[in-house]
Design a protein around this motif. Structure first.
Motif, PDB file in Angstrom:
ATOM      1  N   GLY A 107      39.635  38.780  30.756  1.00  0.00           N
ATOM      2  CA  GLY A 107      40.501  38.205  30.219  1.00  0.00           C
ATOM      3  C   GLY A 107      41.410  37.814  31.122  1.00  0.00           C
ATOM      4  N   CYS A 108      42.266  38.960  31.675  1.00  0.00           N
ATOM      5  CA  CYS A 108      43.613  38.608  32.536  1.00  0.00           C
ATOM      6  C   CYS A 108      43.006  37.837  33.904  1.00  0.00           C
ATOM      7  N   LEU A 110      40.245  35.393  34.194  1.00  0.00           N
ATOM      8  CA  LEU A 110      40.401  34.401  33.692  1.00  0.00           C
ATOM      9  C   LEU A 110      41.886  33.439  32.795  1.00  0.00           C
ATOM     10  N   THR A 111      42.975  34.431  33.035  1.00  0.00           N
ATOM     11  CA  THR A 111      44.199  33.620  33.158  1.00  0.00           C
ATOM     12  C   THR A 111      44.961  33.725  34.612  1.00  0.00           C
ATOM     13  N   PHE A 112      44.688  34.510  35.401  1.00  0.00           N
ATOM     14  CA  PHE A 112      45.148  34.458  36.521  1.00  0.00           C
ATOM     15  C   PHE A 112      44.667  34.148  38.007  1.00  0.00           C
ATOM     16  N   TYR A 113      43.995  32.857  38.346  1.00  0.00           N
ATOM     17  CA  TYR A 113      42.872  33.062  38.912  1.00  0.00           C
ATOM     18  C   TYR A 113      43.478  31.838  39.877  1.00  0.00           C
ATOM     19  N   ARG A 114      44.766  31.251  39.717  1.00  0.00           N
ATOM     20  CA  ARG A 114      45.624  30.614  40.402  1.00  0.00           C
ATOM     21  C   ARG A 114      45.988  31.624  41.581  1.00  0.00           C
ATOM     22  N   THR A 115      47.104  32.248  42.016  1.00  0.00           N
ATOM     23  CA  THR A 115      47.098  32.455  43.719  1.00  0.00           C
ATOM     24  C   THR A 115      46.457  33.197  43.878  1.00  0.00           C
ATOM     25  N   THR A 116      46.695  33.626  45.396  1.00  0.00           N
ATOM     26  CA  THR A 116      45.743  34.293  46.166  1.00  0.00           C
ATOM     27  C   THR A 116      45.361  36.131  45.362  1.00  0.00           C
ATOM     28  N   PRO A 117      47.151  36.707  45.680  1.00  0.00           N
ATOM     29  CA  PRO A 117      47.034  37.848  45.380  1.00  0.00           C
ATOM     30  C   PRO A 117      46.921  38.204  43.479  1.00  0.00           C
ATOM     31  N   ALA A 118      46.803  37.676  43.008  1.00  0.00           N
ATOM     32  CA  ALA A 118      46.535  37.409  41.301  1.00  0.00           C
ATOM     33  C   ALA A 118      44.609  37.447  41.749  1.00  0.00           C
ATOM     34  N   VAL A 119      43.692  37.218  42.045  1.00  0.00           N
ATOM     35  CA  VAL A 119      42.481  36.755  42.585  1.00  0.00           C
ATOM     36  C   VAL A 119      42.628  38.028  43.223  1.00  0.00           C
ATOM     37  N   LEU A 120      42.758  38.482  44.103  1.00  0.00           N
ATOM     38  CA  LEU A 120      42.832  39.523  44.705  1.00  0.00           C
ATOM     39  C   LEU A 120      42.666  41.405  44.234  1.00  0.00           C
ATOM     40  N   PHE A 121      43.869  41.212  43.233  1.00  0.00           N
ATOM     41  CA  PHE A 121      44.555  42.466  42.672  1.00  0.00           C
ATOM     42  C   PHE A 121      42.925  42.337  41.371  1.00  0.00           C
ATOM     43  N   TRP A 122      42.756  41.582  40.821  1.00  0.00           N
ATOM     44  CA  TRP A 122      41.911  41.265  39.409  1.00  0.00           C
ATOM     45  C   TRP A 122      40.320  41.986  40.116  1.00  0.00           C
ATOM     46  N   GLN A 123      40.587  40.835  41.134  1.00  0.00           N
ATOM     47  CA  GLN A 123      38.234  41.357  41.206  1.00  0.00           C
ATOM     48  C   GLN A 123      38.581  42.761  41.436  1.00  0.00           C
ATOM     49  N   TRP A 124      39.752  43.110  41.943  1.00  0.00           N
ATOM     50  CA  TRP A 124      39.620  45.020  42.838  1.00  0.00           C
ATOM     51  C   TRP A 124      39.714  45.867  41.599  1.00  0.00           C
ATOM     52  N   PRO A 183      36.003  33.238  38.836  1.00  0.00           N
ATOM     53  CA  PRO A 183      35.605  34.443  38.841  1.00  0.00           C
ATOM     54  C   PRO A 183      34.767  34.891  38.184  1.00  0.00           C
ATOM     55  N   PHE A 184      33.465  33.874  37.529  1.00  0.00           N
ATOM     56  CA  PHE A 184      32.503  33.673  36.982  1.00  0.00           C
ATOM     57  C   PHE A 184      31.664  34.336  38.773  1.00  0.00           C
ATOM     58  N   LEU A 269      45.335  35.197  24.021  1.00  0.00           N
ATOM     59  CA  LEU A 269      44.363  33.956  23.360  1.00  0.00           C
ATOM     60  C   LEU A 269      43.396  34.410  24.233  1.00  0.00           C
ATOM     61  N   GLN A 270      43.244  34.055  25.434  1.00  0.00           N
ATOM     62  CA  GLN A 270      42.645  34.547  26.866  1.00  0.00           C
ATOM     63  C   GLN A 270      41.794  35.539  26.599  1.00  0.00           C
ATOM     64  N   VAL A 271      42.678  36.677  26.671  1.00  0.00           N
ATOM     65  CA  VAL A 271      41.937  38.076  26.316  1.00  0.00           C
ATOM     66  C   VAL A 271      40.988  38.770  24.289  1.00  0.00           C
ATOM     67  N   GLY A 272      41.736  37.348  23.959  1.00  0.00           N
ATOM     68  CA  GLY A 272      40.486  37.729  22.476  1.00  0.00           C
ATOM     69  C   GLY A 272      39.578  37.108  22.228  1.00  0.00           C
ATOM     70  N   LEU A 273      39.739  35.791  23.095  1.00  0.00           N
ATOM     71  CA  LEU A 273      38.785  34.560  23.376  1.00  0.00           C
ATOM     72  C   LEU A 273      37.379  35.129  23.912  1.00  0.00           C
ATOM     73  N   VAL A 274      37.654  36.291  24.804  1.00  0.00           N
ATOM     74  CA  VAL A 274      36.773  36.948  25.772  1.00  0.00           C
ATOM     75  C   VAL A 274      35.893  38.309  25.144  1.00  0.00           C
ATOM     76  N   GLY A 275      37.378  39.296  24.929  1.00  0.00           N
ATOM     77  CA  GLY A 275      36.855  39.886  23.492  1.00  0.00           C
ATOM     78  C   GLY A 275      35.669  39.842  22.168  1.00  0.00           C
ATOM     79  N   LEU A 276      35.917  38.349  22.103  1.00  0.00           N
ATOM     80  CA  LEU A 276      34.666  37.810  20.954  1.00  0.00           C
ATOM     81  C   LEU A 276      33.062  37.619  21.062  1.00  0.00           C
ATOM     82  N   CYS A 277      33.575  37.234  22.417  1.00  0.00           N
ATOM     83  CA  CYS A 277      32.153  37.024  23.263  1.00  0.00           C
ATOM     84  C   CYS A 277      31.328  38.260  23.842  1.00  0.00           C
ATOM     85  N   LEU A 278      32.306  39.491  23.643  1.00  0.00           N
ATOM     86  CA  LEU A 278      31.692  40.515  24.223  1.00  0.00           C
ATOM     87  C   LEU A 278      30.883  41.285  23.603  1.00  0.00           C
TER      88      LEU A 278
END
Length: 324
Positions: A107-108, A110-124, A183-184, A269-278
């Protein structure tokens, strides 16, 4: 009031409760294994389940134990203790933690995919979690050394981050919806690196192959390749619905006034939708391939084939545990 008859000591609780040769049986099994409610069980409940299972295996049947109670104890036991070593597993690495942990991380991402530090942090964060899961659910026959663990972890994290940042710069001029799929792609790429590296020892030395009665016939690297390929496919399958469906819904919602007015609802919302799929994708993708996988003897390496032919010229199929 008659006492219920005592359970026979002949139920095979080494195997899952449902027929594993059918998709439906495997799905039922994994719905039990990945049930997030198992995380809420107290230490006392886990110990009690362990006692019931170990007593039953030793041939002691507590009076009044029903078959349902026995299976429930077995699934609780399996959810928390490692099948080969019997140690209590790290909470975060258990299969029952897959849904809540992945739901938060994905969920995070997919939510925070716009900035480079956020991409780095969540992929890590995601790769650190993957490393814990792969380590916790390793096959007990092949212990992983800390240096192998480190290599796999660093390579997968680097792979995910490079993919994510590379694709992110490519999608700058493309429609917004495409950016949401970055992210996918990064997670899929990282899975293709992470799992083979975590299990490199199996690719080098092979995994045990057996006949249908479980008699060990040797080790095969061809079986290891097939096992690891199946695990990569099911892991990418697990991530796919959760990373493919919510972006479409969120993209539609962001154009509405509602999310513009309440932007802080974006992440929940994003986290909830992801949870439902998972909740559905995790057990169903674990069930894509039988845990006890098989392959024709003719597809094994020539020297392994030769050894098996010596022992049993009639044998056509070998079996192996593919891991999760």
């Amino acid at each position: 009031q008659k006492m219920p008859p005592s359970l026979p000591a002949t139920i095979n609780i080494q195997e899952p409760r449902w027929d594993q040769s059918t998709f439906q049986g495997r799905a039922k099994h994994f719905f039990m294994v990945t049930d997030p409610r198992n995380l809420l069980l107290s230490g006392a409940t886990l110990e009690e389940a362990r006692r019931v299972v170990e007593d039953y295996r030793a041939g002691t049947v507590p009076p009044g134990l029903t078959e349902d109670q026995l299976w429930r104890a077995k699934y609780i036991y399996d959810s928390a203790f490692h099948p080969d070593t019997g140690e209590k597993m790290l909470l975060v690495g258990r299969m029952s933690a897959q849904v809540p942990m992945n739901m938060t991380i994905t969920g995070c991402m997919l939510t925070f995919y716009r900035t480079t530090p956020a991409v780095l942090f969540w992929q890590w964060v995601n790769q650190s979690f993957n490393a814990i899961v792969n380590y916790t659910n390793r096959s007990g026959d092949a212990p992983i050394t800390p240096s192998q663990l480190g290599t796999a972890y660093v390579s997968a994290t680097t792979g995910a981050v490079v993919t994510a940042l590379g694709l992110k710069s490519l999608t700058k001029h493309l429609p917004a919806i495409i950016g949401r799929y970055v992210p996918f792609a990064a997670v899929a790429a990282a899975n293709c690196i992470n799992i083979p590296l975590m299990r490199q020892r199996e690719l080098k030395l092979g995994i045990p192959v057996t006949d249908e009665n479980g008699n060990r016939l040797g080790e095969s690297t061809a079986a290891a390749q097939k096992a690891i390929f199946q695990v990569v496919v099911s892991r990418i399958g697990m991530a796919a619905p959760a990373m493919a469906i919510p972006p479409v819904i969120m993209n539609a919602l962001e154009k509405r006034a509602f999310l513009k007015r309440y932007p802080y609802l974006n992440a929940p919302l994003q986290v909830g939708l992801v949870g439902l799929c998972l909740v559905f994708a995790t057990p169903l993708c674990c069930a894509l391939f039988p845990q006890k996988s098989s392959m024709p003897v003719s597809r094994l390496e020539p020297e392994v084939q030769a050894r098996i032919r010596e022992k049993d010229p009639q044998l056509e199929t070998v079996y192996f545990n593919k891991g999760l």
